[in-house]
Each structure stands twice: as structure tokens, then as C-alpha cells.
Design a protein around this motif. Structure first.
Motif, PDB file in Angstrom:
ATOM      1  N   TYR A 464     -38.654  16.419 -14.871  1.00 28.55           N
ATOM      2  CA  TYR A 464     -39.968  16.371 -15.529  1.00 28.55           C
ATOM      3  C   TYR A 464     -41.052  16.911 -14.610  1.00 28.55           C
ATOM      4  CZ  TYR A 464     -44.127  14.596 -17.890  1.00 28.55           C
ATOM      5  OH  TYR A 464     -45.336  14.505 -18.512  1.00 28.55           O
ATOM      6  N   ARG A 465     -41.008  16.493 -13.342  1.00 28.26           N
ATOM      7  CA  ARG A 465     -42.032  16.923 -12.391  1.00 28.26           C
ATOM      8  C   ARG A 465     -42.005  18.439 -12.196  1.00 28.26           C
ATOM      9  NH1 ARG A 465     -41.274  13.313  -8.396  1.00 28.26           N
ATOM     10  NH2 ARG A 465     -43.159  12.117  -8.835  1.00 28.26           N
ATOM     11  N   GLU A 466     -40.815  19.018 -12.145  1.00 28.50           N
ATOM     12  CA  GLU A 466     -40.686  20.441 -11.873  1.00 28.50           C
ATOM     13  C   GLU A 466     -40.986  21.324 -13.080  1.00 28.50           C
ATOM     14  OE1 GLU A 466     -36.739  20.812 -10.377  1.00 28.50           O
ATOM     15  OE2 GLU A 466     -37.223  19.947  -8.407  1.00 28.50           O
ATOM     16  N   HIS A 467     -40.873  20.760 -14.294  1.00 27.69           N
ATOM     17  CA  HIS A 467     -41.023  21.578 -15.483  1.00 27.69           C
ATOM     18  C   HIS A 467     -42.258  21.267 -16.332  1.00 27.69           C
ATOM     19  CE1 HIS A 467     -36.780  22.311 -14.480  1.00 27.69           C
ATOM     20  NE2 HIS A 467     -36.908  23.440 -15.181  1.00 27.69           N
ATOM     21  N   PHE A 468     -42.828  20.055 -16.167  1.00 29.02           N
ATOM     22  CA  PHE A 468     -43.918  19.664 -17.053  1.00 29.02           C
ATOM     23  C   PHE A 468     -45.184  19.198 -16.342  1.00 29.02           C
ATOM     24  CE2 PHE A 468     -39.997  18.952 -19.472  1.00 29.02           C
ATOM     25  CZ  PHE A 468     -40.239  19.777 -20.553  1.00 29.02           C
ATOM     26  N   ALA A 469     -45.160  19.099 -15.026  1.00 27.08           N
ATOM     27  CA  ALA A 469     -46.340  18.576 -14.324  1.00 27.08           C
ATOM     28  C   ALA A 469     -46.820  19.497 -13.214  1.00 27.08           C
ATOM     29  CB  ALA A 469     -46.032  17.191 -13.744  1.00 27.08           C
ATOM     30  N   THR A 470     -46.275  20.705 -13.125  1.00 32.77           N
ATOM     31  CA  THR A 470     -46.684  21.597 -12.043  1.00 32.77           C
ATOM     32  C   THR A 470     -47.997  22.295 -12.385  1.00 32.77           C
ATOM     33  OG1 THR A 470     -45.619  23.589 -12.901  1.00 32.77           O
ATOM     34  CG2 THR A 470     -44.243  22.064 -11.637  1.00 32.77           C
ATOM     35  N   PRO A 471     -48.691  22.768 -11.374  1.00 33.47           N
ATOM     36  CA  PRO A 471     -49.936  23.508 -11.640  1.00 33.47           C
ATOM     37  C   PRO A 471     -49.678  24.807 -12.403  1.00 33.47           C
ATOM     38  CG  PRO A 471     -49.333  23.698  -9.337  1.00 33.47           C
ATOM     39  CD  PRO A 471     -48.420  22.667  -9.926  1.00 33.47           C
ATOM     40  N   TYR A 472     -48.438  25.350 -12.264  1.00 31.97           N
ATOM     41  CA  TYR A 472     -48.122  26.600 -12.957  1.00 31.97           C
ATOM     42  C   TYR A 472     -48.019  26.375 -14.461  1.00 31.97           C
ATOM     43  CZ  TYR A 472     -47.012  27.641  -8.131  1.00 31.97           C
ATOM     44  OH  TYR A 472     -47.088  27.773  -6.773  1.00 31.97           O
ATOM     45  N   GLN A 473     -47.567  25.179 -14.846  1.00 36.07           N
ATOM     46  CA  GLN A 473     -47.523  24.844 -16.267  1.00 36.07           C
ATOM     47  C   GLN A 473     -48.935  24.850 -16.851  1.00 36.07           C
ATOM     48  OE1 GLN A 473     -44.885  24.389 -18.119  1.00 36.07           O
ATOM     49  NE2 GLN A 473     -45.753  23.547 -20.006  1.00 36.07           N
ATOM     50  N   ALA A 474     -49.878  24.224 -16.114  1.00 34.61           N
ATOM     51  CA  ALA A 474     -51.270  24.206 -16.567  1.00 34.61           C
ATOM     52  C   ALA A 474     -51.868  25.612 -16.536  1.00 34.61           C
ATOM     53  CB  ALA A 474     -52.089  23.262 -15.696  1.00 34.61           C
ATOM     54  N   ALA A 475     -51.516  26.378 -15.505  1.00 39.04           N
ATOM     55  CA  ALA A 475     -52.045  27.745 -15.390  1.00 39.04           C
ATOM     56  C   ALA A 475     -51.532  28.633 -16.525  1.00 39.04           C
ATOM     57  CB  ALA A 475     -51.666  28.342 -14.041  1.00 39.04           C
ATOM     58  N   SER A 476     -50.308  28.383 -16.967  1.00 36.00           N
ATOM     59  CA  SER A 476     -49.742  29.199 -18.054  1.00 36.00           C
ATOM     60  C   SER A 476     -50.459  28.952 -19.370  1.00 36.00           C
ATOM     61  CB  SER A 476     -48.252  28.903 -18.205  1.00 36.00           C
ATOM     62  OG  SER A 476     -48.034  27.613 -18.788  1.00 36.00           O
ATOM     63  N   ARG A 477     -51.180  27.822 -19.469  1.00 32.76           N
ATOM     64  CA  ARG A 477     -51.949  27.505 -20.672  1.00 32.76           C
ATOM     65  C   ARG A 477     -53.449  27.687 -20.426  1.00 32.76           C
ATOM     66  NH1 ARG A 477     -47.516  28.025 -21.950  1.00 32.76           N
ATOM     67  NH2 ARG A 477     -46.162  26.670 -23.211  1.00 32.76           N
ATOM     68  N   ASP A 478     -53.770  28.428 -19.362  1.00 34.41           N
ATOM     69  CA  ASP A 478     -55.167  28.754 -19.036  1.00 34.41           C
ATOM     70  C   ASP A 478     -56.013  27.515 -18.754  1.00 34.41           C
ATOM     71  OD1 ASP A 478     -57.180  30.624 -18.503  1.00 34.41           O
ATOM     72  OD2 ASP A 478     -57.994  30.451 -20.531  1.00 34.41           O
ATOM     73  N   MET A 479     -55.402  26.463 -18.254  1.00 36.59           N
ATOM     74  CA  MET A 479     -56.147  25.267 -17.863  1.00 36.59           C
ATOM     75  C   MET A 479     -56.483  25.279 -16.380  1.00 36.59           C
ATOM     76  SD  MET A 479     -54.064  22.391 -20.022  1.00 36.59           S
ATOM     77  CE  MET A 479     -53.844  22.561 -21.799  1.00 36.59           C
ATOM     78  N   VAL A 480     -55.908  26.212 -15.648  1.00 36.30           N
ATOM     79  CA  VAL A 480     -56.162  26.389 -14.223  1.00 36.30           C
ATOM     80  C   VAL A 480     -56.497  27.858 -13.978  1.00 36.30           C
ATOM     81  CG1 VAL A 480     -55.056  26.447 -11.951  1.00 36.30           C
ATOM     82  CG2 VAL A 480     -54.771  24.441 -13.427  1.00 36.30           C
ATOM     83  N   THR A 481     -57.571  28.114 -13.261  1.00 34.56           N
ATOM     84  CA  THR A 481     -57.968  29.492 -12.959  1.00 34.56           C
ATOM     85  C   THR A 481     -56.957  30.177 -12.063  1.00 34.56           C
ATOM     86  OG1 THR A 481     -60.281  28.795 -13.088  1.00 34.56           O
ATOM     87  CG2 THR A 481     -59.843  30.916 -12.041  1.00 34.56           C
ATOM     88  N   ASP A 482     -56.537  29.430 -11.029  1.00 35.44           N
ATOM     89  CA  ASP A 482     -55.567  30.003 -10.096  1.00 35.44           C
ATOM     90  C   ASP A 482     -54.936  28.884  -9.279  1.00 35.44           C
ATOM     91  OD1 ASP A 482     -54.049  31.859  -8.797  1.00 35.44           O
ATOM     92  OD2 ASP A 482     -55.687  32.790  -7.680  1.00 35.44           O
ATOM     93  N   VAL A 483     -53.690  29.120  -8.873  1.00 38.34           N
ATOM     94  CA  VAL A 483     -53.014  28.228  -7.934  1.00 38.34           C
ATOM     95  C   VAL A 483     -53.167  28.860  -6.560  1.00 38.34           C
ATOM     96  CG1 VAL A 483     -50.861  27.087  -7.314  1.00 38.34           C
ATOM     97  CG2 VAL A 483     -51.372  27.549  -9.725  1.00 38.34           C
ATOM     98  N   ILE A 484     -53.707  28.101  -5.623  1.00 35.89           N
ATOM     99  CA  ILE A 484     -54.049  28.675  -4.311  1.00 35.89           C
ATOM    100  C   ILE A 484     -53.487  27.826  -3.187  1.00 35.89           C
ATOM    101  CG2 ILE A 484     -56.192  29.666  -5.237  1.00 35.89           C
ATOM    102  CD1 ILE A 484     -57.699  27.370  -3.807  1.00 35.89           C
ATOM    103  N   GLU A 485     -53.378  28.424  -2.026  1.00 38.70           N
ATOM    104  CA  GLU A 485     -53.047  27.661  -0.822  1.00 38.70           C
ATOM    105  C   GLU A 485     -54.265  26.830  -0.417  1.00 38.70           C
ATOM    106  OE1 GLU A 485     -51.462  29.618   2.570  1.00 38.70           O
ATOM    107  OE2 GLU A 485     -50.429  31.158   1.370  1.00 38.70           O
ATOM    108  N   PRO A 486     -54.039  25.652   0.139  1.00 32.78           N
ATOM    109  CA  PRO A 486     -55.188  24.889   0.653  1.00 32.78           C
ATOM    110  C   PRO A 486     -56.035  25.706   1.621  1.00 32.78           C
ATOM    111  CG  PRO A 486     -53.248  23.488   0.593  1.00 32.78           C
ATOM    112  CD  PRO A 486     -52.785  24.878   0.230  1.00 32.78           C
TER     113      PRO A 486
END
Length: 517
Positions: A464-486
Motif C-alpha cells: 500500500y505504501r509503495e503504490h498508494f501513498a507515494t508522492p509520485y502517486q499524488a504528482a500523477s494526479r497533479d496534486m504535487v507540483t514536483d518531487v524534489i530532493e530536500p
């Protein structure tokens, strides 16, 4: 023909008497206690020789026998304008050496007049409170005076910043004027703020309530949340006020005092990659992130001692003034509760009123569970954050560092709540709830049917964590502008700020929204 010498001599003598306040003996006593006089506080706040006084020759308006002929310099309050680091500010400073700084008709009029001037000219107000309360000899006129001051506080709200310093007693109705202002600074010693004194509480309820438990700076900073800063003494209080003013615009029509360099250097900060622990359940101190995000020496925390599970304050990123709202995983796991919701919502609304961009640092497992929170109205209090963010039209930039679960994810300014930019770190988890709880609910039957339930549960939680809670999942639905390094955070936030400083939003015409108070 020259002006008559007698007239000049009279003016000079009147000025000497007004400047003397309550007299040398009373001033000497204050100095022996480590306290400053009303005029000394004013001079300390303003740039050298920039103070212009209004109403120096005002006297009281009481006609009671044995009081009518009494001279009260300035009627116990010093008012005027001056410059703080070259920027204009209005002030009133109550003089306890003159009739205990008690408020009467003319005292109140001077305060009202200087606040009206501040609103009309668009400059901040600093109010130094040091008063014995209402002047009994003026009876109903004192009450009327307080009402006029309160009314003017509300008129100024959202128009010019209002800063109150509690440098002495502030009791009864007098406490409501600072309470209506934006920021309160209280000195650790020689000050108190309360509605009812210990004697009144004991007479009314039978409770023994030492003033230290509810009227001191420590009590207001950590328990009631009524004040925003504790000052060690008068000088420290003035320093805090000066620092606060350095981050604020003069009024709601101006931008904050950004100091943007002509050449902006945006570099990686690899040490930011080292701040988070490997275990997502381990707490970490968000101050480490704030310290690396802000320009050196450009951070002023607000309400540090109250609701420590959320951190708020002003800072600069590449010279741009920002308001920061950050979850603090090192305290209560960063959960949102009643007090932290109130603390954040009020700060968000101030920033929005005065055009201060908001930077939100998110690591929130949810709203605080518990009977006390539910009965205390966590729904209503949490809704204040949702309302504040949704109503805010200033630039809003959110960085999801780790957990962002459920309604608390929305309450920390998701894209759906109006965030302009959302950056997520690779370790971020964005979900309705934590992976463990979600997986156990969704895959309940599979877990119960497995020979080794704990092994199956761990496997499905990981899935579940790897497929439904990652930032990439949110990014794929345009809920995150970008996933970045700290390490990219400071540069990306600075770029987003530069782009969004010109943001303008038009909302439907209405008197005001109805925040769930």
C-alpha cells in the motif's frame, strides 16, 4: 518684531513640566526596579530625534472637587509618531508615574486620535500598556473612553499592524485593547494582564488563584496563548517590537519590506538531505529545516511557548519576507489539536491581511485523537485552519516533508486548499490515513485468511505504501507540483516566491466570510 520673551519662557516651562511626568522621585523608583519611564520607552523604540509628540499639553477633564485643579501631564499617556529604522510608526505609551497611568476621557481621546491618524496615514501602531485601569474619578467617561479605544482597535484591524507591549499592570477592561491587537509582547517581570484579580476570583468562586498562575507572561505565553512574545525587560520588549516591524508592511496596501538582491544565487544545500531520520516513525526537529531554509539571522518565531506542535514565525528567503507554518514532529508527533489550530489560523489570517507569502512545512499524522479534543470542539477549531488557508489570497507554497494524512493534509494547505506550489520530498506519504491502518482496513480479509497474519500484514502495508501513498502517486494526479530532493528545497521555494510575488486574486464581493469562531 520678535515674539515676546515671556511667551517663549512660558512655553519652555510648560514643556519642562510635561516632560517631567510624575516627577524625579517616581522615576528614580522605577529605575531602581529596572524599569523605564513612558518617554524613555518611546525614545528607545524610535530612531534618534525622530519622535514627534502629539498632545503634550493635554490635561484631564475631571471636575470632581479636590481633583479638578490637579495637573496631570499629558493626562498620563505619551502619544506621537516617529521612525523605526527609517519607517514611520505611531505610538502611545501610558505613564504610570502620572496618576497610575489610569485612563480618563482625555487619555482615551489621545489614544483614539493617534490610532485614527495611523489608519488614515497607513502606519503601524505600537501601544505600551502600563496602567492602573479606569480612572474612578471620571466614572462613566472612563468606560466610554475604553469603548472608543476598542472600537478604534477594530477599525485598525487588517488596515495597519498593531503591536501591544504589556510593560506593567493591564487589568480588567484595559486588557481587551491589547487582546484586539495583532501581536502582544509581555515583560517577564513587573507586568500582569488579567480580567479579575485574585481577590475577585476568591470572592466570586472561593478559589485561591495566585496571579502567577494566570496573569504572568509565562502563563499567557504557554497556557492561555494570549501573548506572542516574552521579553526579559523593557529594553528587550522594544527590541522585539523593532524586529517584528522589520518584517511587516506599513499597511495592508503595501507589500512587506522585501530586500531582494539584484543577483540571486540558488544553490543546493546537501546538508538538508541529512536532517530526516531513516525511520519514518521517528520524530525530528523541524527547526533544523527552518534554519537551513531561512536567510542567516532572518527568523523570528511567534508564540514559541504555546501549542508547540506547530511552529509559526516570520523570516526571509533570499530577501523575501515570508510567514512560516510548520508541523513540529518533535512535539506530539506534529498532530494538529485545538490550540495549534487556533494558533496557526490566526497567523495565516494576519499574513493574508498584510500580503505576507506563506510557506508551509508539512509532517502531520492527523488531528489529535481523544475525548478531550472531541468534546473541546476540535472540529470547529480545525475548521479555522481550513477557512484561513482557503480564504488566503497571498502566495502559498507547501513543502511535504514526510507524513500528510487525512484532513490534516488538507488543513496544512494542499493544492485543493489553494496552494500555488506543492513540493514533496521522496520520503513523503500522502494518504487518507497511515499505511498501516489503511492496509489493515482494505486488506482485512486477505490478512485474516493468511497462515501468517503478521507477515501478510507487513507485506500488504508495504504494498500500500509503495503504490498508494507515494508522492509520485499524488504528482500523477497533479496534486504535487514536483518531487524534489530536500537539498533543492531552498532554491525551489525561492524561485516559487519570486514568481508568485505578483499574484493577484479576485474573490466574490461580500462583507466578510463567516469563520467558525
Amino acid at each position: 518684531m520678535a515674539i515676546k520673551k515671556e511667551l517663549l519662557d512660558e512655553l519652555r516651562q510648560r514643556r519642562i513640566e510635561a516632560l517631567a511626568g510624575g516627577g524625579a522621585v517616581k522615576m528614580e523608583k522605577r529605575h531602581s526596579e529596572g524599569r523605564l519611564g513612558a518617554r524613555e520607552r518611546v525614545e528607545l523604540l524610535f530612531d534618534r530625534e525622530s519622535f514627534s509628540e502629539y498632545g503634550m499639553h493635554v490635561n484631564h477633564a475631571c471636575h470632581m472637587p479636590d481633583f479638578a485643579d490637579k495637573y496631570m501631564p499629558g493626562d498620563g499617556v505619551v502619544t506621537g509618531t516617529g521612525n523605526v529604522d527609517g519607517r514611520p510608526v505611531a505610538i502611545y505609551s501610558q505613564d504610570f508615574t502620572v496618576g497610575g497611568g489610569a485612563l480618563g476621557q482625555m487619555h482615551a481621546k489621545k489614544i483614539k486620535d493617534i490610532m485614527t491618524l495611523a489608519c488614515e496615514t497607513g502606519i503601524p501602531v505600537v501601544a505600551i500598556n502600563d496602567s492602573g485601569g479606569a480612572r474612578i474619578q471620571e466614572a462613566i467617561h472612563s468606560l466610554s473612553g475604553y469603548g472608543q479605544v476598542f472600537y478604534q482597535n477594530v477599525a485598525a484591524s487588517g488596515v495597519v499592524p498593531q503591536i501591544a507591549i504589556i510593560a506593567g499592570p493591564c487589568a480588567g477592561g484595559a486588557a481587551y485593547s491589547p487582546a484586539l491587537m495583532d501581536f502582544l509582547i509581555q515583560t517577564r517581570t513587573h507586568s500582569s494582564m488579567f480580567i479579575c484579580g485574585p481577590e475577585v476570583i476568591k470572592a466570586a468562586t472561593g478559589q485561591i488563584a495566585p496571579i502567577e498562575q494566570y496573569g504572568s507572561a509565562e502563563a499567557h505565553a504557554s497556557v492561555s496563548g494570549n501573548i506572542h512574545f516574552i521579553a526579559e525587560d523593557d529594553r528587550h520588549a522594544i527590541q522585539i517590537a523593532q524586529q517584528l516591524i522589520s518584517f511587516l508592511p506599513l499597511n495592508n496596501l503595501q507589500d512587506p519590506p522585501h530586500v531582494i538582491p539584484t543577483e540571486v544565487v540558488l544553490e543546493r544545500d546537501d546538508l538538508m538531505n541529512e536532517l530526516l531520520p531513516d525511520d519514518p516513525k521517528s520524530g525530528f526537529d523541524v527547526y533544523g529545516v527552518i534554519d537551513r531554509l531561512m536567510d542567516p539571522g532572518q527568523w523570528l518565531e511567534v508564540q514559541r511557548e504555546f501549542a508547540r506542535n506547530i511552529v509559526i514565525g516570520f523570516g526571509r528567503i533570499n530577501g523575501m519576507v515570508v510567514g512560516v507554518v510548520a508541523n513540529q514532529p518533535a512535539y506530539k508527533a506534529g498532530c494538529l489539536d485545538i490550540d495549534s489550530s487556533d494558533k496557526a489560523a490566526r497567523f495565516i489570517r494576519f499574513c493574508n491581511a498584510f500580503n505576507v507569502p506563506l510557506v508551509n512545512l508539512v509532517d502531520v499524522p492527523g488531528f489529535m485523537p481523544g475525548l478531550a479534543q472531541e468534546r473541546g470542539g476540535i472540529i470547529r477549531h480545525g475548521a479555522k485552519m481550513l477557512f484561513a488557508y482557503a480564504a488566503a489570497t497571498v502566495p502559498k507554497i507547501t513543502v511535504i516533508m514526510r507524513k500528510a494524512y487525512g484532513g490534516a493534509y488538507l488543513a496544512m494547505c494542499s493544492k485543493d486548499m489553494g496552494a500555488d506550489f506543492i513540493f514533496a520530498w521522496p520520503c513523503a506519504e500522502i494518504a487518507v490515513m497511515g499505511a498501516e491502518s489503511a492496509a489493515r482496513i482494505i486488506y482485512k480479509k486477505e490478512i485474516e485468511a493468511a497462515p501468517d497474519r503478521s507477515k501478510k500484514a507487513a507485506e500488504l502495508i508495504r504494498f500500500y505504501r509503495e503504490h498508494f501513498a507515494t508522492p509520485y502517486q499524488a504528482a500523477s494526479r497533479d496534486m504535487v507540483t514536483d518531487v524534489i530532493e530536500p537539498s533543492e528545497t531552498r532554491a525551489r521555494v525561492a524561485q516559487a516566491l519570486r514568481i508568485s510575488l505578483t499574484k493577484r486574486v479576485t474573490r466574490p464581493a461580500k462583507k466578510h466570510g463567516l469563520i467558525p469562531l
